[in-house]
Design an enzyme around this catalytic site. Structure first.
Site, PDB file in Angstrom:
ATOM      1  N   TYR A   1       0.841  -1.200   0.000  1.00  0.00           N
ATOM      2  CA  TYR A   1       0.000   0.000   0.000  1.00  0.00           C
ATOM      3  C   TYR A   1       0.870   1.242   0.000  1.00  0.00           C
ATOM      4  CZ  TYR A   1      -3.623  -2.929   2.365  1.00  0.00           C
ATOM      5  OH  TYR A   1      -4.533  -3.884   2.726  1.00  0.00           O
TER       6      TYR A   1
ATOM      7  N   HIS B   1     -10.330   1.889   2.413  1.00  0.00           N
ATOM      8  CA  HIS B   1      -9.975   2.798   3.519  1.00  0.00           C
ATOM      9  C   HIS B   1     -10.395   4.231   3.201  1.00  0.00           C
ATOM     10  CE1 HIS B   1      -6.571  -0.264   4.582  1.00  0.00           C
ATOM     11  NE2 HIS B   1      -7.771  -0.685   4.943  1.00  0.00           N
TER      12      HIS B   1
ATOM     13  N   ASN C   1      -4.019   0.658   8.534  1.00  0.00           N
ATOM     14  CA  ASN C   1      -5.451   0.366   8.337  1.00  0.00           C
ATOM     15  C   ASN C   1      -6.187   1.151   9.417  1.00  0.00           C
ATOM     16  OD1 ASN C   1      -3.499  -1.843   7.970  1.00  0.00           O
ATOM     17  ND2 ASN C   1      -5.137  -2.790   6.840  1.00  0.00           N
TER      18      ASN C   1
HETATM   19  N1  6FA Z   1      -9.638  -1.202   8.943  1.00  0.00           N
HETATM   20  C1  6FA Z   1      -8.731  -1.607   9.840  1.00  0.00           C
HETATM   21  O1  6FA Z   1      -8.324  -0.823  10.693  1.00  0.00           O
HETATM   22  N2  6FA Z   1      -8.246  -2.886   9.817  1.00  0.00           N
HETATM   23  C2  6FA Z   1      -8.644  -3.796   8.897  1.00  0.00           C
HETATM   24  O2  6FA Z   1      -8.199  -4.949   8.908  1.00  0.00           O
HETATM   25  C3  6FA Z   1      -9.580  -3.394   7.936  1.00  0.00           C
HETATM   26  N3  6FA Z   1     -10.018  -4.260   6.998  1.00  0.00           N
HETATM   27  C4  6FA Z   1     -11.060  -3.896   6.191  1.00  0.00           C
HETATM   28  C5  6FA Z   1     -11.612  -4.864   5.340  1.00  0.00           C
HETATM   29  O3  6FA Z   1     -11.057  -6.062   5.304  1.00  0.00           O
HETATM   30  C6  6FA Z   1     -12.725  -4.545   4.551  1.00  0.00           C
HETATM   31  C7  6FA Z   1     -13.258  -5.577   3.620  1.00  0.00           C
HETATM   32  C8  6FA Z   1     -13.317  -3.250   4.666  1.00  0.00           C
HETATM   33  C9  6FA Z   1     -14.551  -2.881   3.894  1.00  0.00           C
HETATM   34  C10 6FA Z   1     -12.766  -2.291   5.507  1.00  0.00           C
HETATM   35  C11 6FA Z   1     -11.638  -2.604   6.270  1.00  0.00           C
HETATM   36  N4  6FA Z   1     -11.068  -1.688   7.142  1.00  0.00           N
HETATM   37  C12 6FA Z   1     -10.093  -2.070   8.016  1.00  0.00           C
HETATM   38  C13 6FA Z   1     -11.565  -0.293   7.198  1.00  0.00           C
HETATM   39  C14 6FA Z   1     -12.471  -0.009   8.391  1.00  0.00           C
HETATM   40  O4  6FA Z   1     -13.337  -1.084   8.671  1.00  0.00           O
HETATM   41  C15 6FA Z   1     -13.288   1.251   8.083  1.00  0.00           C
HETATM   42  O5  6FA Z   1     -12.388   2.295   7.759  1.00  0.00           O
HETATM   43  C16 6FA Z   1     -14.132   1.700   9.256  1.00  0.00           C
HETATM   44  O6  6FA Z   1     -15.033   0.695   9.666  1.00  0.00           O
HETATM   45  C17 6FA Z   1     -14.935   2.957   8.896  1.00  0.00           C
HETATM   46  O7  6FA Z   1     -15.623   3.425  10.035  1.00  0.00           O
HETATM   47  P1  6FA Z   1     -16.882   4.386   9.900  1.00  0.00           P
HETATM   48  O8  6FA Z   1     -17.411   4.617  11.264  1.00  0.00           O
HETATM   49  O9  6FA Z   1     -16.515   5.559   9.098  1.00  0.00           O
HETATM   50  O10 6FA Z   1     -17.934   3.606   9.010  1.00  0.00           O
HETATM   51  P2  6FA Z   1     -18.520   2.121   9.061  1.00  0.00           P
HETATM   52  O11 6FA Z   1     -18.657   1.702   7.657  1.00  0.00           O
HETATM   53  O12 6FA Z   1     -17.757   1.266  10.003  1.00  0.00           O
HETATM   54  O13 6FA Z   1     -19.978   2.316   9.724  1.00  0.00           O
HETATM   55  C18 6FA Z   1     -21.026   2.986   9.090  1.00  0.00           C
HETATM   56  C19 6FA Z   1     -22.326   2.389   9.607  1.00  0.00           C
HETATM   57  O14 6FA Z   1     -23.410   3.226   9.219  1.00  0.00           O
HETATM   58  C20 6FA Z   1     -22.637   1.013   9.032  1.00  0.00           C
HETATM   59  O15 6FA Z   1     -22.968   0.126  10.077  1.00  0.00           O
HETATM   60  C21 6FA Z   1     -23.827   1.255   8.104  1.00  0.00           C
HETATM   61  O16 6FA Z   1     -24.692   0.154   8.001  1.00  0.00           O
HETATM   62  C22 6FA Z   1     -24.501   2.434   8.776  1.00  0.00           C
HETATM   63  N5  6FA Z   1     -25.286   3.284   7.878  1.00  0.00           N
HETATM   64  C23 6FA Z   1     -24.895   3.802   6.697  1.00  0.00           C
HETATM   65  N6  6FA Z   1     -25.876   4.548   6.158  1.00  0.00           N
HETATM   66  C24 6FA Z   1     -26.907   4.525   7.029  1.00  0.00           C
HETATM   67  C25 6FA Z   1     -28.196   5.119   7.028  1.00  0.00           C
HETATM   68  N7  6FA Z   1     -28.584   5.900   6.024  1.00  0.00           N
HETATM   69  N8  6FA Z   1     -29.031   4.867   8.066  1.00  0.00           N
HETATM   70  C26 6FA Z   1     -28.623   4.072   9.110  1.00  0.00           C
HETATM   71  N9  6FA Z   1     -27.393   3.489   9.151  1.00  0.00           N
HETATM   72  C27 6FA Z   1     -26.558   3.714   8.133  1.00  0.00           C
HETATM   73  C1  ABL Z   2      -7.746  -4.183   5.058  1.00  0.00           C
HETATM   74  O1  ABL Z   2      -7.564  -3.177   5.738  1.00  0.00           O
HETATM   75  C2  ABL Z   2      -8.333  -4.046   3.717  1.00  0.00           C
HETATM   76  O2  ABL Z   2      -9.362  -3.078   3.713  1.00  0.00           O
HETATM   77  C3  ABL Z   2      -8.854  -5.348   3.145  1.00  0.00           C
HETATM   78  O3  ABL Z   2      -9.053  -5.129   1.772  1.00  0.00           O
HETATM   79  C4  ABL Z   2      -7.874  -6.485   3.403  1.00  0.00           C
HETATM   80  O4  ABL Z   2      -8.413  -7.724   2.992  1.00  0.00           O
HETATM   81  C5  ABL Z   2      -7.678  -6.608   4.901  1.00  0.00           C
HETATM   82  N1  ABL Z   2      -7.351  -5.374   5.518  1.00  0.00           N
HETATM   83  C6  ABL Z   2      -6.573  -7.619   5.225  1.00  0.00           C
HETATM   84  O5  ABL Z   2      -5.346  -7.146   4.827  1.00  0.00           O
HETATM   85  C7  ABL Z   2      -8.352  -8.122   1.622  1.00  0.00           C
HETATM   86  C8  ABL Z   2      -8.471  -9.647   1.558  1.00  0.00           C
HETATM   87  O6  ABL Z   2      -7.330 -10.234   2.176  1.00  0.00           O
HETATM   88  C9  ABL Z   2      -8.613 -10.113   0.129  1.00  0.00           C
HETATM   89  O7  ABL Z   2      -8.851 -11.501   0.077  1.00  0.00           O
HETATM   90  C10 ABL Z   2      -9.748  -9.370  -0.546  1.00  0.00           C
HETATM   91  O8  ABL Z   2      -9.810  -9.721  -1.914  1.00  0.00           O
HETATM   92  C11 ABL Z   2      -9.564  -7.873  -0.399  1.00  0.00           C
HETATM   93  O9  ABL Z   2      -9.447  -7.525   0.957  1.00  0.00           O
HETATM   94  C12 ABL Z   2     -10.740  -7.101  -0.996  1.00  0.00           C
HETATM   95  O10 ABL Z   2     -10.487  -5.726  -1.006  1.00  0.00           O
END
Ligand code: 6FA
Ligand code: ABL
Length: 542
Positions: A396, A476, A519
Site C-alpha cells: 500500500y 480505507h 489500516n
Molecule cells: N480497517 C482496519 O483498521 N483494519 C482492517 O483490517 C480493515 N479491513 C477492512 C476490510 O477487510 C474490509 C473488507 C473493509 C470494507 C474495511 C476494512 N477496514 C479495516 C476499514 C475499516 O473497517 C473502516 O475504515 C471503518 O469501519 C470505517 O468506520 P466508519 O465509522 O466511518 O464507518 P462504518 O462503515 O464502520 O460504519 C457505518 C455504519 O453506518 C454502518 O454500520 C452502516 O450500516 C450504517 N449506515 C450507513 N448509512 C446509514 C443510514 N442511512 N441509516 C442508518 N445506518 C446507516
Molecule cells: C484491510 O484493511 C483491507 O481493507 C482489506 O481489503 C484487506 O483484505 C484486509 N485489511 C486484510 O489485509 C483483503 C483480503 O485479504 C482479500 O482476500 C480481498 O480480496 C480484499 O481484501 C478485498 O479488497
C-alpha cells in the site's frame, strides 16, 4: 420520543460516539440500517462445522476471507465498494488489523486543525478498552508462520528491524512485525464487544437496527430530527430531537455524504441528483436553503498492489477458499477451534505487516505499508505454479499520499467514485513503484523464492499501469466530509459541526483530512473519542 443525540450508523465512529454521549448522561438513540453481526448482537450466520455454537462468521477471525463470496448480506448494496451494512459496520467484517494511531496521523501537517494533536492520549484510551494482540490464538502460539519467515528474509537485507508494532506506535520506518489485531479470546471484539456493550447497559441509550435514515430534517440551520424509512419509529418515520438536541452522522464515507445530499447539503450537482430521485427527492429542501459545501471532494484511499510469491515452505491454507474454510475446513483446525478457540481460526489471514518511508522526486516523504498473508485471491501467469505454496504481499501507499478523488451518487443514489482517488498525482505511482522494486529486488536473494505475479514476462511498470483500479482499492475511504477551518475547503469545523448548521455533526472516517499510517479503524475510533469530547464541551447543546 425526542432524543438529545441521534447518531446515524453503528460503525467504528458511531458506536464510540454513542457510548461517550450516553456515559455523559445524554438521552441517546443509535440508528443502524443493517442487522445483527456477532452472536452477542443476535447474529446466527454460523458455518456448518460449528452448528450448535455461537461461532458466527463475524465472531470467528479465521472466517474473515469468507466475507467476499456467497450470499453476502452484510455488504452495503448501494455503493460500488466494500462497506459493512450491519451492526459494527466495517469493524464487523474487516480483518481487524489494529494499529494505534501515530502522532503524525493527528498532526496539523496531516490536515487536522489545532486542538486535535492528542494521538498518544487517545491511543492509550483505545488500547485500554480494546487491547492489541499479535498472538491472536489464546494459547499464545503463532500459526501458519511460513510466509512470515520468508518475508523477513526479504526485509532484513533492506535494513528493516523486527518490532512489536503497537508497542512502538510512532516507529513506522523500516519496521516489521506480527500482524496486530483487537481480537479477544480468539474472537472478534472491537467496538461491538466494548463500546456498544457498555452503551446497551444504560437506560438512557436506545439502539435501533434495520432502520434506514434518509435525511436530516431542518429548519434552515437548525436540525429538528431525522427522517427514516420506518413508520413504526415515529410519525411518518420522523424521529425528533429534544430542544437543543443534536444529530451526529456516522454512516461512513459513502453513507454520510448520501444523507447530506438528500438534506440539501453539499455541491449543487449532487443535491440535484438526490432531488430527482423518486424515493427521496421529495425530502430535499427548497433550493433557497441549500448549504453549499465540498461534500465528497478530497477523498483518499490507499492504492494497493499485490505481489504473489511461491516458496516451498509455505502453506497457502487452501487460499482461504470459502468452500474449505466455511464448508469443509481442515478437521484438526476446526476441532481445535471448537474445543478452545485456538489455532489458525483464531486469527484473520494477515501474518506480517511492515512500513518504510520513501522519498519522492517532489521532495515529499510517503510511507509504504505491506501486509503479508498466506494464499492469494487470483494469480495471473501463464507459467506453472503450485497454488498450495503461494503467499501475497499487498503493498500500500500509506501516510503522505497526495492524490485525491471525488465520490458521489448516481441517479439510483448508489455511492461511487466520480474521480478515482488512486494515482491522480503521478508521484504517488512513482513512489509506490520504487517501494515495489525494492521488495522485488531483495526477494531475488531469498533461496527458492519465485515471484509468480507479476511473472517474468511482465515488467513491474506495465503490471502497475494496467492494474484494475477497483482491485487497487483498499477500502480505507476517508475525507468525504473533511474537517477544516474554512467552509470553502472543508465540510465540518474543528468541533466536527457541519458548516452553516447549528446542530449537525459528523463523526466517522469521512472527517479525516488525510489517510493515517495504517489500516484505519483504530484511528477512526480515537478520532471519535476526541470528537465527542469537543462536542460535549461545545456550548448550546442538550
Ligand atoms: N480497517 C482496519 O483498521 N483494519 C482492517 O483490517 C480493515 N479491513 C477492512 C476490510 O477487510 C474490509 C473488507 C473493509 C470494507 C474495511 C476494512 N477496514 C479495516 C476499514 C475499516 O473497517 C473502516 O475504515 C471503518 O469501519 C470505517 O468506520 P466508519 O465509522 O466511518 O464507518 P462504518 O462503515 O464502520 O460504519 C457505518 C455504519 O453506518 C454502518 O454500520 C452502516 O450500516 C450504517 N449506515 C450507513 N448509512 C446509514 C443510514 N442511512 N441509516 C442508518 N445506518 C446507516
Ligand atoms: C484491510 O484493511 C483491507 O481493507 C482489506 O481489503 C484487506 O483484505 C484486509 N485489511 C486484510 O489485509 C483483503 C483480503 O485479504 C482479500 O482476500 C480481498 O480480496 C480484499 O481484501 C478485498 O479488497
Amino acid at each position: 420520543t425526542p432524543y438529545d443525540y441521534i447518531i446515524v450508523g453503528a460503525g467504528a465512529g458511531g458506536i464510540v460516539a454513542a457510548d461517550k454521549l450516553s456515559q455523559a448522561g445524554k438521552k441517546v438513540l443509535l440508528i443502524e440500517r443493517g442487522g445483527p453481526s456477532t452472536a452477542e448482537t443476535g447474529g446466527n450466520n454460523i458455518p456448518p462445522w460449528a452448528k450448535g455454537t455461537n461461532d458466527t462468521r463475524f465472531d470467528v477471525p479465521g472466517l474473515f476471507e469468507s466475507m467476499f463470496t456467497g450470499n453476502t448480506f452484510w455488504w452495503c448494496k448501494d455503493t460500488n465498494f466494500f462497506a459493512g451494512c450491519l451492526t459494527g459496520g466495517g469493524t464487523s467484517v474487516n480483518a481487524a488489523l489494529y494499529w494505534l494511531p501515530t502522532d503524525d496521523d493527528f498532526s496539523t501537517g496531516n490536515g487536522w486543525p489545532s486542538g486535535w494533536q492528542q494521538a498518544g492520549q487517545y491511543a492509550s484510551i483505545i488500547n485500554g478498552r480494546m487491547p492489541s494482540t499479535d498472538t491472536p490464538s489464546p494459547d499464545g502460539k503463532l500459526y501458519l508462520q511460513e510466509s512470515y519467515n520468508v518475508v523477513q528474509q526479504i526485509l532484513k537485507p533492506l535494513g528493516y528491524s523486527e518490532l512489536t508494532i503497537n508497542s512502538n506506535r510512532n516507529f513506522k520506518d523500516h519496521v516489521y512485525g506480527h500482524s496486530a489485531y483487537n481480537f479477544v479470546n480468539g474472537k472478534r471484539a472491537g467496538p461491538v464487544a466494548t463500546y456498544l456493550r457498555t452503551s446497551k447497559a444504560r437506560s438512557n441509550f436506545k439502539f435501533l437496527q434495520y432502520v434506514y435514515v434518509q435525511s436530516v430534517v431542518r429548519n434552515g440551520a437548525t436540525i429538528t430530527g431525522v427522517q427514516t424509512n420506518d413508520t413504526t419509529v415515529g410519525p411518518n418515520g420522523f424521529i425528533p430531537l429534544t430542544k437543543n438536541g443534536r444529530v451526529i452522522l456516522s454512516a461512513g464515507s459513502f453513507g454520510t455524504p448520501r444523507i447530506l445530499f438528500t438534506s440539501g447539503i453539499g455541491p449543487t450537482d449532487m443535491i440535484q441528483v438526490a432531488q430527482k430521485n423518486p424515493t427521496v427527492g421529495s425530502l430535499v429542501p427548497a433550493q433557497s436553503s441549500w448549504i453549499n459545501l465540498p461534500v465528497g471532494f478530497n477523498v483518499q484511499d490507499n492504492p494497493s498492489i499485490n505481489l504473489i510469491f511461491q516458496h516451498p515452505t509455505v502453506d497457502a491454507y487452501d487460499n482461504w477458499d470459502s468452500a474449505v474454510i466455511w464448508d469443509n475446513p481442515r478437521p484438526a483446525d476446526a476441532a481445535q477451534y471448537l474445543k478452545s478457540n485456538t489455532g489458525p481460526f483464531a486469527g484473520a489471514s494477515p501474518r506480517l505487516n511492515f512500513w518504510q518511508a520513501l522519498g519522492g522526486p517532489d521532495g515529499k516523504t510517503r510511507w509504504m505499508q505491506g501486509t503479508v498473508r498466506p494464499g492469494a485471491g487470483s494469480v495471473t501467469t501463464k507459467y506453472p505454479y503450485d497454488s498450495s505454496k503461494i503467499f501475497t504481499i499487498t503493498v500500500y501507499l500509506s501516510y503522505g499520499i497526495t492524490s485525491r478523488g471525488r465520490i458521489g451518487i448516481d441517479a439510483a443514489m448508489k455511492g461511487q467514485a466520480l474521480v478515482n482517488p488512486w494515482f491522480q498525482d503521478p508521484v504517488d505511482k512513482t513512489v509506490l513503484l520504487d517501494g515495489l522494486n525494492q521488495i522485488i529486488n531483495s526477494a531475488k536473494q531469498v533461496s527458492n523464492l519465485t515471484l509468480v505475479t507479476p511473472d517474468k514476462d511482465t515488467a513491474l511498470t506495465d503490471y502497475v499501469n494496467n492494474y484494475d483500479p477497483s482491485a487497487m482499492c483498499s477500502n480505507h475511504w476517508i475525507g468525504s466530509a473533511k474537517i477544516g477551518t474554512s467552509n470553502t475547503t472543508s465540510v465540518v469545523d474543528s468541533n466536527t459541526k457541519v458548516w452553516g448548521t447549528n446542530n449537525l455533526f459528523v463523526v466517522d472516517a469521512s472527517i479525516w483530512p488525510s489517510l493515517p499510517m495504517g489500516n484505519p479503524h483504530a484511528a477512526i475510533m480515537a478520532s471519535a473519542e476526541l470528537a465527542v469530547a469537543k462536542i460535549l464541551a461545545l456550548s448550546g447543546g442538550p
